[in-house]
Design a protein around this motif. Structure first.
Motif, PDB file in Angstrom:
ATOM      1  N   UNK A 337      31.579  50.563  41.667  1.00 45.15           N
ATOM      2  CA  UNK A 337      32.027  50.050  40.370  1.00 45.15           C
ATOM      3  C   UNK A 337      32.632  51.124  39.470  1.00 45.15           C
ATOM      4  N   UNK A 338      31.992  52.291  39.247  1.00 42.97           N
ATOM      5  CA  UNK A 338      32.602  53.283  38.340  1.00 42.97           C
ATOM      6  C   UNK A 338      34.010  53.705  38.752  1.00 42.97           C
ATOM      7  N   UNK A 339      34.220  53.921  40.048  1.00 46.90           N
ATOM      8  CA  UNK A 339      35.549  54.338  40.515  1.00 46.90           C
ATOM      9  C   UNK A 339      36.533  53.182  40.541  1.00 46.90           C
ATOM     10  N   UNK A 340      36.038  51.954  40.487  1.00 49.10           N
ATOM     11  CA  UNK A 340      36.927  50.786  40.526  1.00 49.10           C
ATOM     12  C   UNK A 340      37.529  50.455  39.163  1.00 49.10           C
ATOM     13  N   UNK A 341      36.985  51.024  38.090  1.00 49.77           N
ATOM     14  CA  UNK A 341      37.500  50.722  36.747  1.00 49.77           C
ATOM     15  C   UNK A 341      38.997  51.021  36.630  1.00 49.77           C
ATOM     16  N   UNK A 342      39.482  52.220  37.001  1.00 52.92           N
ATOM     17  CA  UNK A 342      40.927  52.464  36.919  1.00 52.92           C
ATOM     18  C   UNK A 342      41.742  51.609  37.895  1.00 52.92           C
ATOM     19  N   UNK A 343      41.115  51.165  38.979  1.00 51.26           N
ATOM     20  CA  UNK A 343      41.818  50.287  39.929  1.00 51.26           C
ATOM     21  C   UNK A 343      42.085  48.930  39.287  1.00 51.26           C
ATOM     22  N   UNK A 344      41.086  48.383  38.609  1.00 45.24           N
ATOM     23  CA  UNK A 344      41.261  47.090  37.936  1.00 45.24           C
ATOM     24  C   UNK A 344      42.289  47.200  36.818  1.00 45.24           C
ATOM     25  N   UNK A 345      42.265  48.311  36.085  1.00 48.62           N
ATOM     26  CA  UNK A 345      43.280  48.531  35.062  1.00 48.62           C
ATOM     27  C   UNK A 345      44.675  48.592  35.690  1.00 48.62           C
ATOM     28  N   UNK A 346      44.783  49.256  36.835  1.00 51.55           N
ATOM     29  CA  UNK A 346      46.079  49.394  37.514  1.00 51.55           C
ATOM     30  C   UNK A 346      46.618  48.039  37.956  1.00 51.55           C
ATOM     31  N   UNK A 347      45.755  47.220  38.545  1.00 53.70           N
ATOM     32  CA  UNK A 347      46.167  45.876  38.961  1.00 53.70           C
ATOM     33  C   UNK A 347      46.665  45.086  37.757  1.00 53.70           C
ATOM     34  N   UNK A 348      45.933  45.186  36.639  1.00 55.48           N
ATOM     35  CA  UNK A 348      46.314  44.483  35.412  1.00 55.48           C
ATOM     36  C   UNK A 348      47.708  44.890  34.965  1.00 55.48           C
ATOM     37  N   UNK A 349      47.971  46.191  34.958  1.00 60.71           N
ATOM     38  CA  UNK A 349      49.279  46.690  34.525  1.00 60.71           C
ATOM     39  C   UNK A 349      50.396  46.225  35.455  1.00 60.71           C
ATOM     40  N   UNK A 350      50.150  46.272  36.752  1.00 61.24           N
ATOM     41  CA  UNK A 350      51.179  45.870  37.719  1.00 61.24           C
ATOM     42  C   UNK A 350      51.513  44.398  37.598  1.00 61.24           C
ATOM     43  N   UNK A 351      50.500  43.553  37.465  1.00 60.70           N
ATOM     44  CA  UNK A 351      50.732  42.110  37.359  1.00 60.70           C
ATOM     45  C   UNK A 351      51.489  41.786  36.069  1.00 60.70           C
ATOM     46  N   UNK A 352      51.055  42.390  34.956  1.00 59.25           N
ATOM     47  CA  UNK A 352      51.713  42.111  33.680  1.00 59.25           C
ATOM     48  C   UNK A 352      53.169  42.575  33.694  1.00 59.25           C
ATOM     49  N   UNK A 353      53.413  43.772  34.220  1.00 59.58           N
ATOM     50  CA  UNK A 353      54.790  44.276  34.255  1.00 59.58           C
ATOM     51  C   UNK A 353      55.656  43.368  35.121  1.00 59.58           C
ATOM     52  N   UNK A 354      55.144  42.934  36.251  1.00 64.01           N
ATOM     53  CA  UNK A 354      55.892  42.049  37.134  1.00 64.01           C
ATOM     54  C   UNK A 354      56.222  40.733  36.441  1.00 64.01           C
ATOM     55  N   UNK A 355      55.275  40.183  35.689  1.00 66.00           N
ATOM     56  CA  UNK A 355      55.496  38.903  35.010  1.00 66.00           C
ATOM     57  C   UNK A 355      56.442  39.033  33.827  1.00 66.00           C
ATOM     58  N   UNK A 356      56.572  40.236  33.288  1.00 63.51           N
ATOM     59  CA  UNK A 356      57.401  40.439  32.097  1.00 63.51           C
ATOM     60  C   UNK A 356      58.817  40.892  32.427  1.00 63.51           C
ATOM     61  N   UNK A 357      59.085  41.245  33.675  1.00 60.94           N
ATOM     62  CA  UNK A 357      60.411  41.735  34.037  1.00 60.94           C
ATOM     63  C   UNK A 357      61.462  40.618  33.928  1.00 60.94           C
TER      64      UNK A 357
END
Length: 357
Positions: A337-357
């Motif tokens: 879980x501790x190391x997964x925090x930046x992974x979840x943030x990364x997924x969030x950023x990628x999905x949002x950027x893709x939806x906003x392009x």
């Protein structure tokens, strides 16, 4: 096997945990984006292993080597290809797993699906090590989104029976998300970190593992991103989040808590605030009808305990077709879980950027 996600911004992840390298290709990035490599390195360091007892002892620098798509620190518009060298592998620790699959891991279904040709070392292409390229891509997406006034952050909501404070779903400050993103063990309540670390350490000393929950938020989003039916914000996020090893559940806003609420309690009322339409509450986690509502996107993911534990487990020998007791060797996270925090943030950023392009 599919390791590609995205429509306008496509991310392809490749490599195996104990292969020569892992990496990714990001297709669709516009040219002219000046990259802050210090920020990228910081995100990579947050996920990197071998830093304390809550993580695997395997030490990897996770230094990205860019092959194409960047010139003088600026994106060219061509596909951005990147590799990360694997330098600290102990493949011999996995010699018994081809014949005796780990309970709770991909070993057995992958053995059947690929006729025993899957790379079992460190989990191969099914390993959490493959989240490193995701964090790299997400670090770039974060920089682009921040230029648009969108900020993302997450914290450890729960480890075992220890719970952190949750976000105030309708009032999340950029300052709080910055603090969390600079914390190697991100919790809102500082005193909860010690309690969570104790739970993880107890599991480690017992040769066991423990799971937990991460709560993530994105603020500064305009109204109307997303669509209904099969192209909702929730469906796009969930498809990507379930690509992260160990994620077994996703909920937006109150999630399963809606089952205990009345409509009058669950509905988010409106008001005029500073001359604009604003939500009074945010039980729905910033998504209505599959579209962003203007409130912060707030969701949680649950990650299961690491399957690779040294506690003896019941399994079978696929060569002799007899029952066998398995003891897993090697270096493994007692809690991802501790190391997964930046992974979840990364997924969030990628999905949002893709939806906003």
């Amino acid at each position: 096997m599919s390791s590609v996600i995205g429509n306008k911004i496509k991310l392809s992840v490749f490599g195996e945990s104990h292969g020569e390298a892992i990496g990714c290709v990001i297709d669709g990035l516009p040219g002219g984006i000046k990259l802050d490599f210090d920020k990228i390195d910081k995100e990579m360091a947050r996920r990197a292993p071998g830093k304390d007892k809550t993580a695997t002892a395997r030490k990897e620098s996770d230094t990205p080597h860019i092959l194409s798509g960047v010139l003088n620190g600026v994106t060219t518009g061509a596909p951005l290809a990147m590799t990360i060298e694997n330098t600290n592998t102990k493949s011999g620790d996995y010699g018994n797993l081809m014949a005796v699959p780990r309970p709770g891991h991909s070993d057995y279904p992958a053995y059947v699906k690929y006729g025993g040709n899957n790379d079992i070392r460190g989990g191969g292409h099914f390993s959490g090590r493959l989240t490193a390229p995701i964090v790299f891509a997400g670090a770039i997406a974060k920089q682009i989104l921040e230029e648009k006034g969108i900020k993302i952050g997450a914290h450890i909501s729960r480890i075992g029976g220890v719970c952190d404070k949750n976000f105030d779903k309708n009032d999340i400050s950029p300052e709080l998300l910055d603090v969390l993103s600079n914390d190697a063990f991100a919790t809102i309540s500082a005193e909860k970190e010690l309690e969570m670390r104790t739970v993880i350490e107890n599991a480690r000393l017992q040769g066991n593992s423990v799971g937990g929950i991460i709560e993530c938020a994105a603020i500064g989003l305009p109204v109307g991103i997303g669509a209904n039916i099969f192209d909702t914000v929730e469906s796009r996020f969930s498809a990507a989040l379930f690509g992260v090893p160990a994620v077994k559940g996703v909920q937006f806003g109150e999630g399963f808590g809606f089952a205990e609420m009345l409509g009058s309690e669950a509905n988010d009322g409106y008001e005029i605030k500073d001359g604009q339409v604003s939500l009074i509450t945010n039980h729905n986690g910033g998504v209505l009808g599959g579209m962003t509502s203007g409130a912060p996107i707030v969701f949680s993911v649950v990650l299961k305990p690491t399957p690779s534990i040294s506690t003896p487990q019941k399994s079978v020998n696929l060569q002799t077709m007899e029952n066998e007791t398995l003891v897993v060797n090697g270096r493994h996270d007692p809690c991802v879980v501790p190391r997964a925090v930046p992974v979840i943030e990364a997924i969030t950023a990628l999905v949002l950027l893709d939806m906003m392009m």
